[in-house]
Design an enzyme around this catalytic site. Structure first.
Site, short mmCIF file in Angstrom:
data_model
loop_
_atom_site.label_atom_id
_atom_site.label_comp_id
_atom_site.label_asym_id
_atom_site.label_seq_id
_atom_site.Cartn_x
_atom_site.Cartn_y
_atom_site.Cartn_z
N TYR A 58 0.84 -1.20 0.00
CA TYR A 58 0.00 0.00 0.00
C TYR A 58 0.88 1.25 0.00
O TYR A 58 2.02 1.22 0.48
CB TYR A 58 -0.87 0.05 1.26
CG TYR A 58 -2.18 -0.69 1.20
CD1 TYR A 58 -3.07 -0.51 0.15
CD2 TYR A 58 -2.57 -1.53 2.24
CE1 TYR A 58 -4.29 -1.16 0.12
CE2 TYR A 58 -3.79 -2.19 2.23
CZ TYR A 58 -4.65 -1.99 1.16
OH TYR A 58 -5.86 -2.63 1.14
N GLU A 109 -6.41 -0.20 8.00
CA GLU A 109 -6.46 0.13 9.42
C GLU A 109 -5.53 1.29 9.72
O GLU A 109 -5.02 1.43 10.83
CB GLU A 109 -6.14 -1.09 10.29
CG GLU A 109 -7.22 -2.15 10.30
CD GLU A 109 -7.25 -2.96 9.03
OE1 GLU A 109 -8.32 -2.96 8.36
OE2 GLU A 109 -6.24 -3.58 8.68
N ASN A 158 -9.63 1.05 -3.56
CA ASN A 158 -9.54 -0.14 -2.72
C ASN A 158 -10.90 -0.47 -2.12
O ASN A 158 -11.49 0.37 -1.44
CB ASN A 158 -8.53 0.07 -1.59
CG ASN A 158 -8.39 -1.17 -0.72
OD1 ASN A 158 -8.02 -2.23 -1.22
ND2 ASN A 158 -8.70 -1.05 0.55
N GLU A 159 -11.38 -1.66 -2.40
CA GLU A 159 -12.65 -2.15 -1.85
C GLU A 159 -13.74 -1.07 -1.97
O GLU A 159 -14.50 -0.83 -1.03
CB GLU A 159 -12.46 -2.58 -0.39
CG GLU A 159 -11.53 -3.78 -0.25
CD GLU A 159 -11.33 -4.21 1.18
OE1 GLU A 159 -11.39 -3.35 2.08
OE2 GLU A 159 -11.11 -5.41 1.42
N GLU A 206 -6.48 -10.49 -0.93
CA GLU A 206 -6.25 -10.42 0.51
C GLU A 206 -6.72 -11.73 1.14
O GLU A 206 -7.89 -11.88 1.50
CB GLU A 206 -6.97 -9.24 1.16
CG GLU A 206 -6.43 -7.88 0.78
CD GLU A 206 -7.07 -6.75 1.57
OE1 GLU A 206 -7.85 -7.03 2.50
OE2 GLU A 206 -6.78 -5.58 1.25
N TYR A 242 -0.98 -8.51 13.84
CA TYR A 242 -1.94 -9.15 12.94
C TYR A 242 -1.92 -10.68 13.00
O TYR A 242 -2.52 -11.34 12.16
CB TYR A 242 -1.67 -8.68 11.49
CG TYR A 242 -2.91 -8.56 10.63
CD1 TYR A 242 -3.67 -7.40 10.64
CD2 TYR A 242 -3.31 -9.60 9.81
CE1 TYR A 242 -4.81 -7.29 9.85
CE2 TYR A 242 -4.46 -9.50 9.03
CZ TYR A 242 -5.21 -8.33 9.06
OH TYR A 242 -6.33 -8.22 8.28
#
Length: 629
Positions: A78, A124, A182-183, A264, A331
């Protein structure tokens, strides 16, 4: 030969080389055979996500090498817009923001790159990567064809994508594909004109040959319907709780031919303050990976190495209430927050080696850790007594409260001050009637700490005092919403506060340059206590020193008995701590922040109540779960 002739010949030679490289190198989609082609040969990527902005620059090579040795042939990256354009028109690609150096290291390591430049990334990350200065206009419609938003996006992409063009695979670099937005299907706007505008921008700056793609969730057809666009290859994302065949059938409804892609594949999950530490079972991850690879699918594992939300960069979610993300972005990934290989990584490597050759040789070991032990801290002073240092420009005067964005203080803390309008002898409610504390306010009257107001949780606090007493609210931005319709997340006091029946007015608003002041050497230059040790409660600074005796190693700082606040090491903002709410109890401190030979300055901003013992401990292992401290 003249200098001019030499320059012309050199330019012709370079152009010829670029044409040759472009002719020899290609990356494309073969719709007939449902696959990618690299240099006209079948290619399937096995990728992992890593965020350069969550890993110290000195460790980029270490993380990339471990990913390569795991059997990956690609990484996914990203690019957070707000990390590189903190103020409109001011760009920063130096140091830990040196994206091109990161791409160089990946290329040197042998890893291809799937680039996800946004402009919105989620991740996030604070405001999903969008810069907070976009909110100067309260009417702006983010992630839409809104003219002001699109102008800012165009200006940013003109800077970023021009830098990225030489790194495209066909131009001799290692970027094989580029995501657009993105999304987007998860966003309420569903503005196809916006997506068309982005497609045009990406094509203008990157050319017609690069593979552009979108990524969306698999919960229903709406996400792919709003997030996909002709000319952008539609991919999907999902985790271990999903039926793989059903998920890829959803992709096939929008891409009947071409490669299967899970952009993802979730190896873990994020943590919010006050919730259990998230984890995803290793066997489920390895089984899902094996099943997808058996189907010939292309897979990116999100995350492969998570890293850390240093400073104020964590994002937040807002569904039924505001839920800020913790400092650690471990994560439960195959590589830990500190870059250590885990059992999950070894299990993933065992799957990959059944489908492709993996590099020969040992996995690089974990970096050494050090338990430096206890450091005693002394109280320097309360925030309200240090305003001449922390806010040297003085306050903004306003009849009503102003937001962080209105005074151009985008992150951190702002102190709001007014006077009690009358005697308040009995406990009287101080109310934020419109849930307007974004996100936490630490309240004191005449310097005496009263307690906390918190967004969505504590909208009322009782206070007492005399007419004219000083009422202070230190307001903390806990991270802007990074996903969903509420990303236009203004901070500070939004709307009037009411004390009993009185609307409070005539505010002095102090923007606090805490990071700048500490980075410039305050508390590192012999700063002593103000002599007014008024106990352990309320927003205050504490300081101490660590002497590592010639050894600089990664370590973890544990704040047992402390409540909530911010930690600075040698002037660098490491991040937020909140052990009382959990689940995270330690902060990762990379060795690059610790001097082996000099005295290291430890600064703690405690917002509520300091530990009675006023010490912190540096240990050699993290604690990211809900275990008692």
């Amino acid at each position: 030969m003249t200098t001019q002739t030499l320059c012309v010949c050199t330019c012709v030679f370079i152009t010829a080389v670029m044409i040759s490289v472009s002719a020899e190198r290609s990356f494309s989609i073969d719709y007939s055979n449902d696959c990618f082609l690299k240099d006209e040969q079948y290619f399937r990527f096995v990728s992992g996500s890593v965020h350069y902005f969550r890993v110290p620059r000195c460790y980029w090579k270490d993380r990339l090498m471990k990913m390569y040795m795991s059997g990956l042939n690609s990484i996914q990256v990203y690019v957070p817009w707000n990390f590189h354009e903190p103020m409109q028109g001011v760009y920063n690609f130096d140091g830990d923001r040196d994206l091109e150096y990161f791409l160089h290291l990946a290329n040197e390591t042998g890893l291809l790159v799937i680039l996800r430049p946004g402009p919105y990334i989620c991740a996030e990350w604070e405001m999903g990567g969008l810069p907070a200065w976009l909110l100067h206009n309260p009417k702006i419609i983010l992630r839409s064809a809104d003219s002001e938003y699109m102008q800012a996006v165009s200006d940013w992409l003109a800077v970023l994508l021009i830098k990225m063009r030489p790194w495209l695979y066909q131009n001799g670099g290692n970027i094989i594909s580029v995501q657009v937005e993105n999304e987007y299907g998860s966003y309420f706007a569903c503005d196809h004109n916006y997506m068309r505008s982005l497609r045009l921008l990406f094509r203008n700056f990157l050319g017609e040959d690069v593979v552009l793609f979108t990524t969306d969730g698999n919960t229903d057809n709406t996400e792919l319907a709003c997030g996909s666009l002709q000319g952008l290859y539609a991919t999907i994302d999902f985790g271990t709780d999903t039926n793989i065949s059903d998920a890829f059938l959803r992709q096939r409804r929008f891409e009947p031919k071409g490669p299967l892609v899970n952009s993802e594949c979730y190896t873990g999950w994020l943590d919010h303050w006050g919730e259990r530490h998230a984890s995803v079972d290793t066997q489920k991850v390895s089984k899902m990976l094996r099943d997808m690879m058996s189907m010939g699918a292309n897979v990116n594992m999100y995350m492969f190495e998570g890293g850390t939300n240093f400073g104020y960069w964590n994002g937040a979610d807002h569904d039924t209430r505001f839920r800020p993300v913790v400092t650690s972005y471990d994560y439960d990934a195959p590589l830990s927050e500190a870059g250590d290989p885990t059992d999950k990584l070894l299990a993933i490597r065992d799957v990959i080696k059944d489908f492709r050759d993996i590099p020969v040789g040992p996995m690089p070991p974990p970096l050494p850790k050090m338990a430096y032990g206890f450091v005693m801290l002394q109280k320097i002073g309360n925030v309200s007594g240090l305003l001449e240092i922390l806010s040297p420009q003085g306050p903004v005067k306003s009849v009503k409260p102003l937001t962080f964005e209105e005074i151009k203080q985008y992150y951190g803390y702002v102190l709001y001050r007014t006077r009690l309008p009358r005697d308040i002898l009995d406990q009287t409610p101080l109310i934020s009637p419109l849930n307007g504390i974004h996100d936490r306010a630490y309240i004191s009257v005449n310097g005496m700490y009263q307690g906390v107001m918190e967004r969505d949780i504590t909208l009322v606090i009782n206070v007492t005092g005399r007419e004219g007493d000083q009422l202070d609210l230190l307001v903390e931005n806990m991270g802007r919403v990074n996903f969903g319709p509420k990303i236009n997340d203004y901070k500070g006091i939004l709307g009037n506060l009411i004390l009993g029946n009185d609307v409070l007015s005539d505010w002095l608003i102090f923007p606090l340059d805490i990071d700048g002041v500490i980075a410039r050497g305050w508390l590192q230059s012999g700063q002593k206590s103000d002599g007014k040790d008024e106990g352990n409660t309320g927003p205050s600074f504490y300081s101490g020193t660590l002497k590592p005796n010639g050894v600089s190693r990664d370590t973890f700082m544990k704040l047992t008995g402390w409540t909530k606040g911010q930690v600075f090491i040698n002037g660098v903002n490491v991040g937020r701590f909140w052990p009382g709410r959990g689940p995270q109890h330690t902060l990762y401190i990379p060795a690059s922040l610790i001097s082996a030979t000099l005295t290291n300055n430890i600064t703690v901003l405690e917002l509520e109540q300091a530990a009675y013992h006023r010490r912190v401990v540096f240990t050699d292992r993290p604690q990211l779960d809900n275990m008692a401290v």
